[in-house]
Design a protein around this motif. Structure first.
Motif, PDB file in Angstrom:
ATOM      1  N   LEU A   9       1.001  -1.108  -0.009  1.00  0.00           N
ATOM      2  CA  LEU A   9      -0.071  -0.043   0.167  1.00  0.00           C
ATOM      3  C   LEU A   9       0.911   1.265   0.075  1.00  0.00           C
ATOM      4  O   LEU A   9       0.452   2.174  -0.752  1.00  0.00           O
ATOM      5  N   LEU A  10       1.957   1.435   0.918  1.00  0.00           N
ATOM      6  CA  LEU A  10       2.850   2.467   0.759  1.00  0.00           C
ATOM      7  C   LEU A  10       3.635   2.586  -0.410  1.00  0.00           C
ATOM      8  O   LEU A  10       3.601   3.748  -1.055  1.00  0.00           O
ATOM      9  N   GLY A  11       3.993   1.543  -1.066  1.00  0.00           N
ATOM     10  CA  GLY A  11       4.495   1.535  -2.519  1.00  0.00           C
ATOM     11  C   GLY A  11       3.570   2.182  -3.489  1.00  0.00           C
ATOM     12  O   GLY A  11       4.158   2.945  -4.384  1.00  0.00           O
ATOM     13  N   LEU A  12       2.276   1.972  -3.480  1.00  0.00           N
ATOM     14  CA  LEU A  12       1.422   2.534  -4.600  1.00  0.00           C
ATOM     15  C   LEU A  12       1.232   4.101  -3.960  1.00  0.00           C
ATOM     16  O   LEU A  12       1.231   4.775  -5.003  1.00  0.00           O
ATOM     17  N   LEU A  13       0.943   4.447  -2.595  1.00  0.00           N
ATOM     18  CA  LEU A  13       0.694   5.850  -2.243  1.00  0.00           C
ATOM     19  C   LEU A  13       2.234   6.309  -2.410  1.00  0.00           C
ATOM     20  O   LEU A  13       2.063   7.688  -2.607  1.00  0.00           O
ATOM     21  N   ALA A  14       3.509   5.981  -2.594  1.00  0.00           N
ATOM     22  CA  ALA A  14       4.302   6.962  -2.903  1.00  0.00           C
ATOM     23  C   ALA A  14       4.555   7.200  -4.306  1.00  0.00           C
ATOM     24  O   ALA A  14       5.220   8.445  -4.502  1.00  0.00           O
ATOM     25  N   ARG A  15       3.724   6.551  -4.968  1.00  0.00           N
ATOM     26  CA  ARG A  15       3.609   7.127  -6.604  1.00  0.00           C
ATOM     27  C   ARG A  15       2.693   8.243  -6.584  1.00  0.00           C
ATOM     28  O   ARG A  15       2.934   9.102  -7.295  1.00  0.00           O
ATOM     29  N   GLN A  16       1.582   7.935  -5.962  1.00  0.00           N
ATOM     30  CA  GLN A  16       0.555   9.327  -5.816  1.00  0.00           C
ATOM     31  C   GLN A  16      -0.448   9.172  -4.759  1.00  0.00           C
ATOM     32  O   GLN A  16      -0.504   7.833  -4.538  1.00  0.00           O
ATOM     33  N   GLU A  17      -1.347  10.041  -4.719  1.00  0.00           N
ATOM     34  CA  GLU A  17      -2.466   9.923  -3.710  1.00  0.00           C
ATOM     35  C   GLU A  17      -3.529   8.960  -4.474  1.00  0.00           C
ATOM     36  O   GLU A  17      -3.739   9.428  -5.708  1.00  0.00           O
ATOM     37  N   LEU A  18      -4.234   8.361  -3.601  1.00  0.00           N
ATOM     38  CA  LEU A  18      -5.269   7.516  -4.113  1.00  0.00           C
ATOM     39  C   LEU A  18      -6.315   7.167  -3.282  1.00  0.00           C
ATOM     40  O   LEU A  18      -6.202   7.273  -2.083  1.00  0.00           O
ATOM     41  N   THR A  19      -7.605   6.911  -3.557  1.00  0.00           N
ATOM     42  CA  THR A  19      -8.651   6.483  -2.658  1.00  0.00           C
ATOM     43  C   THR A  19      -8.617   5.192  -2.483  1.00  0.00           C
ATOM     44  O   THR A  19      -7.892   4.478  -3.397  1.00  0.00           O
ATOM     45  N   GLY A  20      -9.340   4.633  -1.663  1.00  0.00           N
ATOM     46  CA  GLY A  20      -9.422   3.136  -1.381  1.00  0.00           C
ATOM     47  C   GLY A  20      -9.695   2.342  -2.682  1.00  0.00           C
ATOM     48  O   GLY A  20      -9.082   1.147  -2.871  1.00  0.00           O
ATOM     49  N   TYR A  21     -10.670   2.825  -3.318  1.00  0.00           N
ATOM     50  CA  TYR A  21     -11.092   2.334  -4.528  1.00  0.00           C
ATOM     51  C   TYR A  21     -10.060   2.326  -5.400  1.00  0.00           C
ATOM     52  O   TYR A  21      -9.836   1.083  -6.276  1.00  0.00           O
ATOM     53  N   GLU A  22      -9.202   3.315  -5.996  1.00  0.00           N
ATOM     54  CA  GLU A  22      -8.158   3.020  -6.912  1.00  0.00           C
ATOM     55  C   GLU A  22      -7.044   2.233  -6.320  1.00  0.00           C
ATOM     56  O   GLU A  22      -6.615   1.689  -7.298  1.00  0.00           O
ATOM     57  N   ILE A  23      -7.059   2.306  -4.906  1.00  0.00           N
ATOM     58  CA  ILE A  23      -5.858   1.382  -4.533  1.00  0.00           C
ATOM     59  C   ILE A  23      -6.336  -0.148  -4.700  1.00  0.00           C
ATOM     60  O   ILE A  23      -5.453  -0.936  -5.412  1.00  0.00           O
ATOM     61  N   SER A  24      -7.362  -0.376  -4.593  1.00  0.00           N
ATOM     62  CA  SER A  24      -8.023  -1.921  -4.939  1.00  0.00           C
ATOM     63  C   SER A  24      -7.996  -2.294  -6.221  1.00  0.00           C
ATOM     64  O   SER A  24      -7.495  -3.333  -6.610  1.00  0.00           O
ATOM     65  N   ALA A  25      -8.264  -1.163  -7.151  1.00  0.00           N
ATOM     66  CA  ALA A  25      -7.933  -1.570  -8.618  1.00  0.00           C
ATOM     67  C   ALA A  25      -6.699  -1.660  -9.065  1.00  0.00           C
ATOM     68  O   ALA A  25      -6.189  -2.731  -9.682  1.00  0.00           O
ATOM     69  N   ARG A  26      -5.555  -1.122  -8.567  1.00  0.00           N
ATOM     70  CA  ARG A  26      -4.044  -1.225  -8.551  1.00  0.00           C
ATOM     71  C   ARG A  26      -3.494  -2.506  -7.998  1.00  0.00           C
ATOM     72  O   ARG A  26      -2.496  -3.154  -8.479  1.00  0.00           O
ATOM     73  N   MET A  27      -4.207  -2.978  -6.868  1.00  0.00           N
ATOM     74  CA  MET A  27      -3.800  -4.184  -6.272  1.00  0.00           C
ATOM     75  C   MET A  27      -4.140  -5.393  -7.150  1.00  0.00           C
ATOM     76  O   MET A  27      -3.816  -6.363  -7.250  1.00  0.00           O
ATOM     77  N   ARG A  28      -5.315  -4.987  -8.115  1.00  0.00           N
ATOM     78  CA  ARG A  28      -5.332  -6.053  -9.176  1.00  0.00           C
ATOM     79  C   ARG A  28      -4.516  -6.377 -10.322  1.00  0.00           C
ATOM     80  O   ARG A  28      -4.228  -7.235 -10.728  1.00  0.00           O
TER      81      ARG A  28
END
Length: 177
Positions: A9-28
């Motif tokens: 999760l930190l790795g995703l957020l280090a790239r850009q701010e995201l909502t929980g929904y956007e994080i879920s999509a990128r986790m796929r």
């Protein structure tokens, strides 16, 4: 210290701010190619990171009945992520249901074994095609030290793995006759 999911999760957020929904999509995708997390794990993981001061959330207007939260990594979160990235990686035991089945392949008729291997090969050939298409978009090679290079290097590892699995299946199919 966050869990591996927390660091994903930190790795995703280090790239850009995201909502929980956007994080879920990128986790796929793209994270889902090499790390998995269920949707039900993501929000509790974000709450733990927020409680530890590694991320902060702001409420924004969203389409749903509940407020939407946009998460960003804090300086502390970025420092923890940097420390984790360079810490030694512990060897993890390999778990492969396919290899376990191959270990027991002697128990079935050769035709049934071939069917198993062909199906597995087909799945990995599809992933290999996806990685090869993705690789075409990485020309020229991104510069080291950029998020694009890290994504490229990760995709190259996936490409290499899928090629190896397809080659192994080809060998196994030839051996099975």
């Amino acid at each position: 210290m966050p869990s591996a999911l927390g660091f994903a999760l930190l790795g995703l957020l280090a790239r850009q701010e995201l909502t929980g929904y956007e994080i879920s999509a990128r986790m796929r995708a793209p994270i889902g190619y090499f790390w998995s997390a269920r949707h039900s794990q993501i929000y509790p993981g974000l709450q733990r990171l927020e409680a530890d001061g590694l991320v902060r959330a702001t409420v924004i207007t969203g389409p749903g009945p509940r407020p939407t939260r946009r998460y960003r990594i804090t300086d502390e979160g970025r420092a923890a992520l940097r420390k984790w990235v360079t810490s030694p990686v512990r060897l993890q035991p390999a778990r492969s249901e396919f290899r376990l089945r191959v270990y027991c392949l002697w128990l079935v008729e050769p035709g049934a074994g071939r069917t198993l291997v062909e199906g597995y090969r087909s799945q990995h050939a599809t992933l290999l095609d996806e990685y090869e298409r993705e690789e075409e978009g990485w020309r020229p090679t991104p510069q080291p030290g950029s998020p694009e290079f890290a994504s490229y290097a990760t995709a190259r590892a996936g490409l290499s793995y899928e090629r190896q699995v397809v080659a192994y299946c080809d060998w196994l199919l030839e051996a099975l006759g």
